[in-house]
Design an enzyme around this catalytic site. Sequence first.
Site, PDB file in Angstrom:
ATOM      1  N   ARG A 175     -13.307   2.569  -3.678  1.00  0.00           N
ATOM      2  CA  ARG A 175     -12.028   2.373  -3.251  1.00  0.00           C
ATOM      3  C   ARG A 175     -10.427   2.370  -3.272  1.00  0.00           C
ATOM      4  NH1 ARG A 175     -11.301  -0.727   2.260  1.00  0.00           N
ATOM      5  NH2 ARG A 175      -9.257  -1.214   1.755  1.00  0.00           N
ATOM      6  N   ARG A 179      -5.111   8.536 -10.810  1.00  0.00           N
ATOM      7  CA  ARG A 179      -4.541   9.425 -10.345  1.00  0.00           C
ATOM      8  C   ARG A 179      -3.567   9.671 -11.568  1.00  0.00           C
ATOM      9  NH1 ARG A 179      -1.377   7.328  -5.867  1.00  0.00           N
ATOM     10  NH2 ARG A 179      -3.119   7.200  -4.335  1.00  0.00           N
ATOM     11  N   ARG A 251     -16.783 -13.389   2.247  1.00  0.00           N
ATOM     12  CA  ARG A 251     -16.019 -14.252   1.069  1.00  0.00           C
ATOM     13  C   ARG A 251     -14.486 -14.887   2.295  1.00  0.00           C
ATOM     14  NH1 ARG A 251     -17.164 -15.978  -3.156  1.00  0.00           N
ATOM     15  NH2 ARG A 251     -15.125 -15.815  -4.582  1.00  0.00           N
ATOM     16  N   ARG A 281      -3.757 -12.467  -5.398  1.00  0.00           N
ATOM     17  CA  ARG A 281      -1.551 -11.685  -5.151  1.00  0.00           C
ATOM     18  C   ARG A 281      -1.414 -13.146  -4.288  1.00  0.00           C
ATOM     19  NH1 ARG A 281      -4.551  -7.426  -0.661  1.00  0.00           N
ATOM     20  NH2 ARG A 281      -5.524  -8.531   0.519  1.00  0.00           N
ATOM     21  N   GLU A 302      -3.039 -16.213  -2.394  1.00  0.00           N
ATOM     22  CA  GLU A 302      -3.897 -15.339  -1.797  1.00  0.00           C
ATOM     23  C   GLU A 302      -4.686 -15.984  -2.863  1.00  0.00           C
ATOM     24  OE1 GLU A 302      -4.184 -11.591   0.279  1.00  0.00           O
ATOM     25  OE2 GLU A 302      -6.038 -11.363  -0.129  1.00  0.00           O
ATOM     26  N   TYR A 350     -17.683  -4.067   5.664  1.00  0.00           N
ATOM     27  CA  TYR A 350     -15.577  -3.711   5.938  1.00  0.00           C
ATOM     28  C   TYR A 350     -14.555  -2.995   5.984  1.00  0.00           C
ATOM     29  CZ  TYR A 350     -11.138  -4.818   3.209  1.00  0.00           C
ATOM     30  OH  TYR A 350      -9.850  -4.247   3.761  1.00  0.00           O
ATOM     31  N   ASP A 352     -11.370  -0.623   7.654  1.00  0.00           N
ATOM     32  CA  ASP A 352      -9.928  -0.404   7.490  1.00  0.00           C
ATOM     33  C   ASP A 352      -9.978  -0.424   9.233  1.00  0.00           C
ATOM     34  OD1 ASP A 352      -9.050  -0.816   5.488  1.00  0.00           O
ATOM     35  OD2 ASP A 352      -9.381   1.783   5.093  1.00  0.00           O
TER      36      ASP A 352
HETATM   37  N1  UDP Z   1      -9.263  -4.151  -7.228  1.00  0.00           N
HETATM   38  C1  UDP Z   1      -9.083  -5.000  -8.540  1.00  0.00           C
HETATM   39  N2  UDP Z   1      -7.867  -4.780  -9.664  1.00  0.00           N
HETATM   40  C2  UDP Z   1      -6.676  -4.735  -8.689  1.00  0.00           C
HETATM   41  C3  UDP Z   1      -7.033  -4.615  -6.734  1.00  0.00           C
HETATM   42  C4  UDP Z   1      -8.693  -4.060  -5.711  1.00  0.00           C
HETATM   43  O1  UDP Z   1     -10.087  -4.617  -9.650  1.00  0.00           O
HETATM   44  O2  UDP Z   1      -5.787  -4.931  -8.960  1.00  0.00           O
HETATM   45  C5  UDP Z   1     -10.565  -4.407  -6.577  1.00  0.00           C
HETATM   46  C6  UDP Z   1     -11.061  -4.974  -6.192  1.00  0.00           C
HETATM   47  O3  UDP Z   1     -12.605  -5.465  -6.674  1.00  0.00           O
HETATM   48  C7  UDP Z   1     -11.316  -4.997  -4.100  1.00  0.00           C
HETATM   49  C8  UDP Z   1     -11.432  -3.972  -4.403  1.00  0.00           C
HETATM   50  O4  UDP Z   1     -10.879  -3.045  -5.944  1.00  0.00           O
HETATM   51  O5  UDP Z   1     -11.854  -6.267  -4.029  1.00  0.00           O
HETATM   52  C9  UDP Z   1     -10.685  -2.360  -3.253  1.00  0.00           C
HETATM   53  O6  UDP Z   1      -9.114  -2.912  -3.662  1.00  0.00           O
HETATM   54  P1  UDP Z   1      -8.472  -3.009  -2.145  1.00  0.00           P
HETATM   55  O7  UDP Z   1      -6.871  -3.171  -2.760  1.00  0.00           O
HETATM   56  O8  UDP Z   1      -8.561  -1.947  -1.539  1.00  0.00           O
HETATM   57  O9  UDP Z   1      -8.405  -4.394  -0.973  1.00  0.00           O
HETATM   58  P2  UDP Z   1      -8.297  -5.312   0.181  1.00  0.00           P
HETATM   59  O10 UDP Z   1      -6.665  -4.808  -0.004  1.00  0.00           O
HETATM   60  O11 UDP Z   1      -8.563  -4.453   1.020  1.00  0.00           O
HETATM   61  O12 UDP Z   1      -8.889  -5.903  -0.266  1.00  0.00           O
END
Ligand code: UDP
Length: 385
Positions: A175, A179, A251, A281, A302, A350, A352
């Site tokens: 996901r 870059r 979760r 976060r 969170e 999951y 979007d």
């Molecule tokens: N992830 C991570 N570090 C980060 C952000 C995301 O390891 O700083 C991993 C984590 O396993 C997460 C996945 O990447 O579940 C997908 O992240 P995304 O930001 O898409 O999650 P969402 O915002 O949908 O919860």
Amino acid sequence: MPHAPRHVAVVGAGFSGAVMARELAEAGHRVDVFDSRAHVAGNCHTERQEGDVMVHVYGPHIFHTAHEHVWQYINRFGVMMPYNHRVKATTQGRVFSLPVNLLTINQFFGTTLTPVEAEAFIASKADTSITNPQTFREQGLRFVGPDLYAAFFDGYTRKQWGVDPEELPASILARLPVRFNYEDSYFNHPYQAIPRDGYTPIVANILDHPSISVTLGVAKSRADLAGFDHVVWSGPIDAYFGFEHGRLGYRTLDFDKKVHEGDFQGCPVMNYCDADVPYTRITEHKHFAPWESHDRTVTYHEYSRLCGPDDVPYYPIRLVKEKDQLRRYVDMVSALRNVTFVGRLGTYRYLDMDVTIHEALGASRALLDAWDAGRESAPFSVDPL
Ligand code: UDP
């Protein structure tokens, strides 16, 4: 309309249920929508709080899509404001830009690499002995190497999923892009926006049709729905069957809400990637509406944990145990005649928001086509497995 009008029950008033209800109502059917909560929009629900800050009550939701028809669809029901999501990460005592990009790489390693140099540099760090990465950890080590993996992915993922990254599939990491330029937009999609008045009025507008009735605060079970010609179920698939094969793992999230004056963190989302910080976060909601101005600010710390029976399910875990259970529930679905399962909970994936809308549009079309062809059902729009 070649087929007879049906009386349809839709369980769940999130995007899936609302879009299905609307499409069926517009095709001439009568639709009763039920939701166990006191509001529509499911986990996308938004509400103005603390001096009118728009709060994403169940955590941050940013609308982004590459589907032109989904973009047109959502714009029919509310004003979408241009918004470009950018995320920062605190790790090992410093702040970086996410997703990992050239700024992240140069700041993390103290370098001034160009795109070509950075790509070669990261390739030199990658563990090339991993030829076919299967797990999250292998995927991380293979593509970004041990330093970036440890700083940005390992701790965050342990907190988010509650398991060792060696037990998670590589697809979760897919996901997130890496870059080799300074592009720091979190999403790649051409359309990205936040609704001016929040998601809840959009879903309410989708449901605003003379053939749709909405009842909130009422939990419906399979037995309650026997009098309907057809049921669209966007609740949990295991709940439909009374958890006969056990509860599918999710979760859930806890949000510790705080109110402050001024600007708390200067950005909408700051990830905390270190394993010893208990939250994953912090979201500062007013930054999702940069066109507004507020003196006060609302933040959510969170926390992720295993979902219990009375908690709100967020992320389907989908490890081996859950996949086995899901297979049993999918088999049970094939014995049903007049039920359609849709959405994140109905298909245990999951999703979007744009995919949810896209699939609900597809599922309603498939159902109407099935009725035209004299069949009662098209139980899944996509294979949940
Ligand atoms: N992830 C991570 N570090 C980060 C952000 C995301 O390891 O700083 C991993 C984590 O396993 C997460 C996945 O990447 O579940 C997908 O992240 P995304 O930001 O898409 O999650 P969402 O915002 O949908 O919860």
